[in-house]
Design a protein around this motif. Structure first.
Motif, PDB file in Angstrom:
ATOM      1  N   LYS A  46      90.808 -48.072  40.609  1.00 15.21           N
ATOM      2  CA  LYS A  46      90.405 -48.432  39.197  1.00 15.21           C
ATOM      3  C   LYS A  46      90.695 -47.171  38.341  1.00 15.21           C
ATOM      4  CE  LYS A  46      86.588 -50.226  38.945  1.00 15.21           C
ATOM      5  NZ  LYS A  46      85.165 -50.507  38.870  1.00 15.21           N
ATOM      6  N   PRO A  47      91.121 -47.306  37.297  1.00 11.43           N
ATOM      7  CA  PRO A  47      90.770 -46.319  35.789  1.00 11.43           C
ATOM      8  C   PRO A  47      89.590 -46.082  35.455  1.00 11.43           C
ATOM      9  CG  PRO A  47      91.748 -48.417  35.286  1.00 11.43           C
ATOM     10  CD  PRO A  47      91.320 -48.738  36.202  1.00 11.43           C
ATOM     11  N   SER A  48      89.510 -44.941  34.933  1.00 13.97           N
ATOM     12  CA  SER A  48      88.336 -44.327  34.400  1.00 13.97           C
ATOM     13  C   SER A  48      88.413 -44.185  32.851  1.00 13.97           C
ATOM     14  CB  SER A  48      87.899 -43.140  34.503  1.00 13.97           C
ATOM     15  OG  SER A  48      87.581 -42.343  35.176  1.00 13.97           O
ATOM     16  N   VAL A  49      87.281 -45.548  32.058  1.00 15.80           N
ATOM     17  CA  VAL A  49      87.725 -45.811  30.873  1.00 15.80           C
ATOM     18  C   VAL A  49      86.687 -45.674  30.044  1.00 15.80           C
ATOM     19  CG1 VAL A  49      87.816 -47.717  29.613  1.00 15.80           C
ATOM     20  CG2 VAL A  49      88.950 -47.932  32.132  1.00 15.80           C
ATOM     21  N   VAL A  50      86.730 -45.168  29.177  1.00 17.36           N
ATOM     22  CA  VAL A  50      85.725 -44.481  27.603  1.00 17.36           C
ATOM     23  C   VAL A  50      86.177 -45.184  26.823  1.00 17.36           C
ATOM     24  CG1 VAL A  50      84.535 -43.037  29.375  1.00 17.36           C
ATOM     25  CG2 VAL A  50      86.397 -42.347  27.402  1.00 17.36           C
ATOM     26  N   THR A  51      84.926 -45.703  26.054  1.00 15.47           N
ATOM     27  CA  THR A  51      85.517 -45.752  23.848  1.00 15.47           C
ATOM     28  C   THR A  51      84.954 -44.305  23.931  1.00 15.47           C
ATOM     29  OG1 THR A  51      82.955 -46.721  23.747  1.00 15.47           O
ATOM     30  CG2 THR A  51      84.881 -48.291  24.465  1.00 15.47           C
ATOM     31  N   LEU A  52      86.241 -44.296  22.749  1.00 10.85           N
ATOM     32  CA  LEU A  52      85.496 -42.885  21.512  1.00 10.85           C
ATOM     33  C   LEU A  52      85.006 -43.641  20.277  1.00 10.85           C
ATOM     34  CD1 LEU A  52      84.962 -40.001  20.916  1.00 10.85           C
ATOM     35  CD2 LEU A  52      87.475 -40.503  21.323  1.00 10.85           C
ATOM     36  N   THR A  53      84.568 -43.144  19.055  1.00 11.91           N
ATOM     37  CA  THR A  53      83.962 -42.936  18.009  1.00 11.91           C
ATOM     38  C   THR A  53      83.871 -42.571  16.608  1.00 11.91           C
ATOM     39  OG1 THR A  53      81.682 -43.706  18.010  1.00 11.91           O
ATOM     40  CG2 THR A  53      83.402 -46.006  18.272  1.00 11.91           C
ATOM     41  N   CYS A  54      84.477 -42.083  16.327  1.00 14.42           N
ATOM     42  CA  CYS A  54      84.298 -40.960  15.250  1.00 14.42           C
ATOM     43  C   CYS A  54      84.200 -41.447  13.715  1.00 14.42           C
ATOM     44  CB  CYS A  54      85.469 -40.245  14.653  1.00 14.42           C
ATOM     45  SG  CYS A  54      86.108 -39.994  16.403  1.00 14.42           S
ATOM     46  N   ASP A  55      83.133 -40.704  13.296  1.00  9.48           N
ATOM     47  CA  ASP A  55      82.789 -40.322  11.333  1.00  9.48           C
ATOM     48  C   ASP A  55      82.235 -42.670  12.068  1.00  9.48           C
ATOM     49  OD1 ASP A  55      84.155 -38.632  10.769  1.00  9.48           O
ATOM     50  OD2 ASP A  55      86.273 -39.867  10.437  1.00  9.48           O
ATOM     51  N   PRO A  56      80.765 -41.940  12.823  1.00 11.21           N
ATOM     52  CA  PRO A  56      80.718 -41.447  13.068  1.00 11.21           C
ATOM     53  C   PRO A  56      80.745 -41.100  14.683  1.00 11.21           C
ATOM     54  CG  PRO A  56      78.950 -42.529  12.849  1.00 11.21           C
ATOM     55  CD  PRO A  56      80.134 -43.358  12.910  1.00 11.21           C
ATOM     56  N   ALA A  57      80.674 -39.848  15.118  1.00  9.66           N
ATOM     57  CA  ALA A  57      80.867 -39.398  16.704  1.00  9.66           C
ATOM     58  C   ALA A  57      79.841 -40.323  17.500  1.00  9.66           C
ATOM     59  CB  ALA A  57      80.992 -38.336  17.412  1.00  9.66           C
ATOM     60  N   GLY A  58      79.948 -41.552  18.530  1.00 10.84           N
ATOM     61  CA  GLY A  58      79.972 -41.912  19.875  1.00 10.84           C
ATOM     62  C   GLY A  58      81.143 -42.586  20.703  1.00 10.84           C
ATOM     63  N   SER A  60      81.432 -44.388  24.748  1.00  9.89           N
ATOM     64  CA  SER A  60      80.999 -44.373  25.970  1.00  9.89           C
ATOM     65  C   SER A  60      81.192 -42.872  26.352  1.00  9.89           C
ATOM     66  CB  SER A  60      80.867 -45.181  26.889  1.00  9.89           C
ATOM     67  OG  SER A  60      82.547 -45.416  26.392  1.00  9.89           O
ATOM     68  N   HIS A  61      82.108 -42.055  25.606  1.00  9.86           N
ATOM     69  CA  HIS A  61      82.661 -40.583  26.211  1.00  9.86           C
ATOM     70  C   HIS A  61      81.605 -39.303  26.762  1.00  9.86           C
ATOM     71  CE1 HIS A  61      84.734 -36.915  25.825  1.00  9.86           C
ATOM     72  NE2 HIS A  61      85.686 -37.462  26.091  1.00  9.86           N
ATOM     73  N   PRO A  62      81.725 -38.544  27.241  1.00 14.51           N
ATOM     74  CA  PRO A  62      80.199 -38.217  27.691  1.00 14.51           C
ATOM     75  C   PRO A  62      79.894 -36.465  26.870  1.00 14.51           C
ATOM     76  CG  PRO A  62      82.367 -37.650  29.049  1.00 14.51           C
ATOM     77  CD  PRO A  62      82.956 -38.657  28.521  1.00 14.51           C
ATOM     78  N   ASN A  63      81.444 -36.516  25.442  1.00 20.18           N
ATOM     79  CA  ASN A  63      81.210 -35.364  24.065  1.00 20.18           C
ATOM     80  C   ASN A  63      81.877 -35.786  23.034  1.00 20.18           C
ATOM     81  OD1 ASN A  63      80.995 -33.527  22.939  1.00 20.18           O
ATOM     82  ND2 ASN A  63      81.471 -31.611  24.777  1.00 20.18           N
ATOM     83  N   PRO A  64      81.363 -37.014  22.721  1.00 19.09           N
ATOM     84  CA  PRO A  64      82.718 -37.541  21.734  1.00 19.09           C
ATOM     85  C   PRO A  64      82.411 -36.385  20.861  1.00 19.09           C
ATOM     86  CG  PRO A  64      79.468 -38.120  21.799  1.00 19.09           C
ATOM     87  CD  PRO A  64      80.617 -37.538  23.148  1.00 19.09           C
ATOM     88  N   ALA A  65      81.683 -35.525  19.713  1.00 22.50           N
ATOM     89  CA  ALA A  65      82.104 -34.932  19.231  1.00 22.50           C
ATOM     90  C   ALA A  65      83.020 -33.934  19.306  1.00 22.50           C
ATOM     91  CB  ALA A  65      80.273 -34.166  18.465  1.00 22.50           C
ATOM     92  N   ASP A  66      82.364 -32.968  20.110  1.00 25.89           N
ATOM     93  CA  ASP A  66      83.910 -31.894  20.278  1.00 25.89           C
ATOM     94  C   ASP A  66      85.172 -32.905  20.085  1.00 25.89           C
ATOM     95  OD1 ASP A  66      82.226 -30.004  20.055  1.00 25.89           O
ATOM     96  OD2 ASP A  66      82.227 -29.824  22.671  1.00 25.89           O
ATOM     97  N   ALA A  67      85.648 -33.890  21.538  1.00 24.46           N
ATOM     98  CA  ALA A  67      86.770 -35.023  21.266  1.00 24.46           C
ATOM     99  C   ALA A  67      86.968 -35.319  19.480  1.00 24.46           C
ATOM    100  CB  ALA A  67      86.897 -35.987  22.211  1.00 24.46           C
ATOM    101  N   CYS A  68      86.353 -35.767  18.787  1.00 24.45           N
ATOM    102  CA  CYS A  68      86.520 -36.080  17.341  1.00 24.45           C
ATOM    103  C   CYS A  68      86.944 -35.365  16.985  1.00 24.45           C
ATOM    104  CB  CYS A  68      85.439 -36.760  17.073  1.00 24.45           C
ATOM    105  SG  CYS A  68      84.889 -38.162  17.578  1.00 24.45           S
ATOM    106  N   ALA A  69      86.282 -33.820  16.731  1.00 29.76           N
ATOM    107  CA  ALA A  69      86.963 -32.458  16.504  1.00 29.76           C
ATOM    108  C   ALA A  69      89.027 -32.177  16.934  1.00 29.76           C
ATOM    109  CB  ALA A  69      86.298 -31.549  16.102  1.00 29.76           C
ATOM    110  N   VAL A  70      88.967 -32.455  17.977  1.00 31.85           N
ATOM    111  CA  VAL A  70      90.416 -32.388  18.792  1.00 31.85           C
ATOM    112  C   VAL A  70      91.370 -33.191  17.465  1.00 31.85           C
ATOM    113  CG1 VAL A  70      91.315 -32.602  20.291  1.00 31.85           C
ATOM    114  CG2 VAL A  70      89.603 -30.852  21.438  1.00 31.85           C
ATOM    115  N   LEU A  71      90.496 -34.834  18.051  1.00 31.61           N
ATOM    116  CA  LEU A  71      91.498 -35.407  16.962  1.00 31.61           C
ATOM    117  C   LEU A  71      92.040 -35.001  15.450  1.00 31.61           C
ATOM    118  CD1 LEU A  71      90.746 -38.517  19.034  1.00 31.61           C
ATOM    119  CD2 LEU A  71      92.389 -37.090  19.740  1.00 31.61           C
ATOM    120  N   ALA A  72      90.720 -34.558  14.943  1.00 31.15           N
ATOM    121  CA  ALA A  72      90.312 -34.640  13.638  1.00 31.15           C
ATOM    122  C   ALA A  72      91.624 -33.441  12.852  1.00 31.15           C
ATOM    123  CB  ALA A  72      88.785 -33.844  12.790  1.00 31.15           C
ATOM    124  N   GLU A  73      91.524 -32.262  13.852  1.00 31.58           N
ATOM    125  CA  GLU A  73      92.693 -31.206  13.550  1.00 31.58           C
ATOM    126  C   GLU A  73      93.643 -31.830  13.467  1.00 31.58           C
ATOM    127  OE1 GLU A  73      91.885 -27.928  16.095  1.00 31.58           O
ATOM    128  OE2 GLU A  73      90.259 -28.053  15.686  1.00 31.58           O
TER     129      GLU A  73
END
Length: 132
Positions: A46-58, A60-73
């Motif tokens: 099976k694939p690994s699946v997570v959710t990522l929310t930004c503004d605010p960061a959250g 099930s992603h294990p590091n949402p703040a850093d992932a959101c920062a990369v995407l914000a750039e």
């Protein structure tokens, strides 16, 4: 058809005039960006699946703040993410990893998919965004 449009406009006007334009507390808007990320390595059942929310960061992603920062750039444009580990030395072994991202970034639709030659290449390219 015109009669239905007219009736629809009357209903909207009535709601607005009655103060019905306010959302109830339970209907408060969610995060501006919500993306479902998946990674599927050849041979995994099976694939690994997570959710990522930004503004605010959250999510099930294990590091949402850093992932959101990369995407914000890159304004949520996955194809524009700069190589995260440009000096990585990855083996030349074909063990494909398929990644996908679907959802919304700042209200815009996101639909990204890519196949990398192996997990090392995926990590060197996308880093924390697909590190789960």
């Amino acid at each position: 058809m015109a009669a239905l449009q007219f009736i629809g406009r009357l209903l909207v006007a009535g709601v607005l005039l009655s103060g019905g334009s306010q959302l109830p507390a339970s209907a408060a808007p969610g995060p501006a960006s919500r993306i479902i990320l998946s990674s599927h390595e050849e041979g995994q059942s099976k694939p690994s699946v997570v959710t990522l929310t930004c503004d605010p960061a959250g999510g099930s992603h294990p590091n949402p703040a850093d992932a959101c920062a990369v995407l914000a750039e890159v304004s949520g444009e996955f194809n524009d993410i700069p190589k995260q580990s440009p000096d990585a030395i990855c083996p030349m072994i074909w063990h494909p990893v398929d990644v996908t991202a679907t959802g919304r970034w700042a209200g815009k639709p996101v639909n990204y998919s890519h196949t990398f030659g192996n997990d090392c290449i995926k990590q060197s390219e996308l880093g924390v965004v697909f590190d789960f």
